[in-house]
Design a protein around this motif. Structure first.
Motif, PDB file in Angstrom:
ATOM      1  N   CYS A 108       0.860  -1.181   0.000  1.00 23.30           N
ATOM      2  CA  CYS A 108       0.000   0.000   0.000  1.00 23.30           C
ATOM      3  C   CYS A 108       0.903   1.238   0.000  1.00 23.30           C
ATOM      4  CB  CYS A 108      -0.880  -0.032   1.243  1.00 23.30           C
ATOM      5  SG  CYS A 108      -1.695   1.535   1.593  1.00 23.30           S
ATOM      6  N   LEU A 109       0.656   2.124  -0.921  1.00 16.51           N
ATOM      7  CA  LEU A 109       1.512   3.316  -1.057  1.00 16.51           C
ATOM      8  C   LEU A 109       1.428   4.217   0.176  1.00 16.51           C
ATOM      9  CD1 LEU A 109       1.062   4.303  -4.803  1.00 16.51           C
ATOM     10  CD2 LEU A 109       3.027   3.217  -3.717  1.00 16.51           C
ATOM     11  N   PHE A 110       0.230   4.304   0.772  1.00 19.26           N
ATOM     12  CA  PHE A 110       0.065   5.140   1.969  1.00 19.26           C
ATOM     13  C   PHE A 110       0.912   4.589   3.117  1.00 19.26           C
ATOM     14  CE2 PHE A 110      -4.154   5.546  -0.182  1.00 19.26           C
ATOM     15  CZ  PHE A 110      -3.997   6.866  -0.590  1.00 19.26           C
ATOM     16  N   CYS A 111       0.829   3.245   3.289  1.00 24.38           N
ATOM     17  CA  CYS A 111       1.611   2.597   4.346  1.00 24.38           C
ATOM     18  C   CYS A 111       3.104   2.766   4.085  1.00 24.38           C
ATOM     19  CB  CYS A 111       1.304   1.100   4.395  1.00 24.38           C
ATOM     20  SG  CYS A 111      -0.344   0.694   4.974  1.00 24.38           S
ATOM     21  N   MET A 112       3.510   2.545   2.815  1.00 23.80           N
ATOM     22  CA  MET A 112       4.928   2.620   2.447  1.00 23.80           C
ATOM     23  C   MET A 112       5.483   4.012   2.749  1.00 23.80           C
ATOM     24  SD  MET A 112       5.730  -0.350   0.942  1.00 23.80           S
ATOM     25  CE  MET A 112       6.832  -0.248  -0.455  1.00 23.80           C
ATOM     26  N   SER A 113       4.705   5.036   2.424  1.00 15.80           N
ATOM     27  CA  SER A 113       5.216   6.393   2.650  1.00 15.80           C
ATOM     28  C   SER A 113       5.342   6.647   4.145  1.00 15.80           C
ATOM     29  CB  SER A 113       4.322   7.431   1.974  1.00 15.80           C
ATOM     30  OG  SER A 113       3.169   7.650   2.720  1.00 15.80           O
ATOM     31  N   PHE A 114       4.462   6.023   4.939  1.00 13.79           N
ATOM     32  CA  PHE A 114       4.571   6.153   6.396  1.00 13.79           C
ATOM     33  C   PHE A 114       5.825   5.448   6.893  1.00 13.79           C
ATOM     34  CE2 PHE A 114       3.841   4.590  10.659  1.00 13.79           C
ATOM     35  CZ  PHE A 114       3.532   5.775  11.316  1.00 13.79           C
ATOM     36  N   LEU A 115       6.076   4.241   6.385  1.00 15.14           N
ATOM     37  CA  LEU A 115       7.242   3.459   6.826  1.00 15.14           C
ATOM     38  C   LEU A 115       8.559   4.136   6.447  1.00 15.14           C
ATOM     39  CD1 LEU A 115       6.294  -0.258   6.099  1.00 15.14           C
ATOM     40  CD2 LEU A 115       6.769   0.776   8.317  1.00 15.14           C
ATOM     41  N   ASN A 116       8.563   4.853   5.345  1.00 13.91           N
ATOM     42  CA  ASN A 116       9.803   5.466   4.877  1.00 13.91           C
ATOM     43  C   ASN A 116      10.107   6.800   5.543  1.00 13.91           C
ATOM     44  OD1 ASN A 116      10.458   3.369   3.172  1.00 13.91           O
ATOM     45  ND2 ASN A 116       9.198   4.197   1.512  1.00 13.91           N
ATOM     46  N   LYS A 117       9.196   7.267   6.406  1.00 13.99           N
ATOM     47  CA  LYS A 117       9.409   8.536   7.087  1.00 13.99           C
ATOM     48  C   LYS A 117      10.615   8.453   8.012  1.00 13.99           C
ATOM     49  CE  LYS A 117       4.976  10.781   6.953  1.00 13.99           C
ATOM     50  NZ  LYS A 117       3.675  10.863   7.586  1.00 13.99           N
TER      51      LYS A 117
END
Ligand SMILES: [Zn+2]
Length: 117
Positions: A108-117
């Motif tokens: 999920c792109l939303f999750c991925m962007s959160f994880l990469n923070k």
């Protein structure tokens, strides 16, 4: 076998397959709901266990801590991040859009962007 007989059989099979397909998709919905509920209960259980432990051992020095001493806020943040990353890798959304729901379509792109923070 007569032609009419063959068609009757094929139609019967078509009907059975239709019923099976409907059953299968109903079961899939139930499994998704159960997995999501299981995840929620596991998280609630962990939270309650932590509360019980804190209640039994109010002194921070009495808690077994494998990691070297760190500023309190920093270690909590890291623990929180690790829990979320684990949740994601177990197949659940951690983004604020679908939080707690099963990821049925890969990353999920939303999750991925959160994880990469
Ligand atoms: Zn997500």
């Amino acid at each position: 076998m007569e032609k009419k007989e063959i068609f009757t059989q094929i139609e019967a099979m078509e009907e059975q397959m239709g019923t099976m397909y409907a059953d299968l998709s109903r079961l899939k919905t139930i499994v998704v709901e159960l997995l999501e509920e299981n995840q929620r209960l596991q998280m609630e259980n962990e939270r309650l266990l932590r509360l019980i432990r804190e209640d039994q051992y109010p002194e921070p020095t009495m808690e077994p801590d494998a990691e070297p001493a760190k500023p309190e806020g920093l270690s909590l943040t890291r623990e929180g991040y690790e829990n979320l990353a684990r949740l994601y890798h177990e197949g659940f959304h951690i983004c604020n859009v679908y939080y707690g729901h099963l990821r049925t379509e890969g990353d999920c792109l939303f999750c991925m962007s959160f994880l990469n923070k």
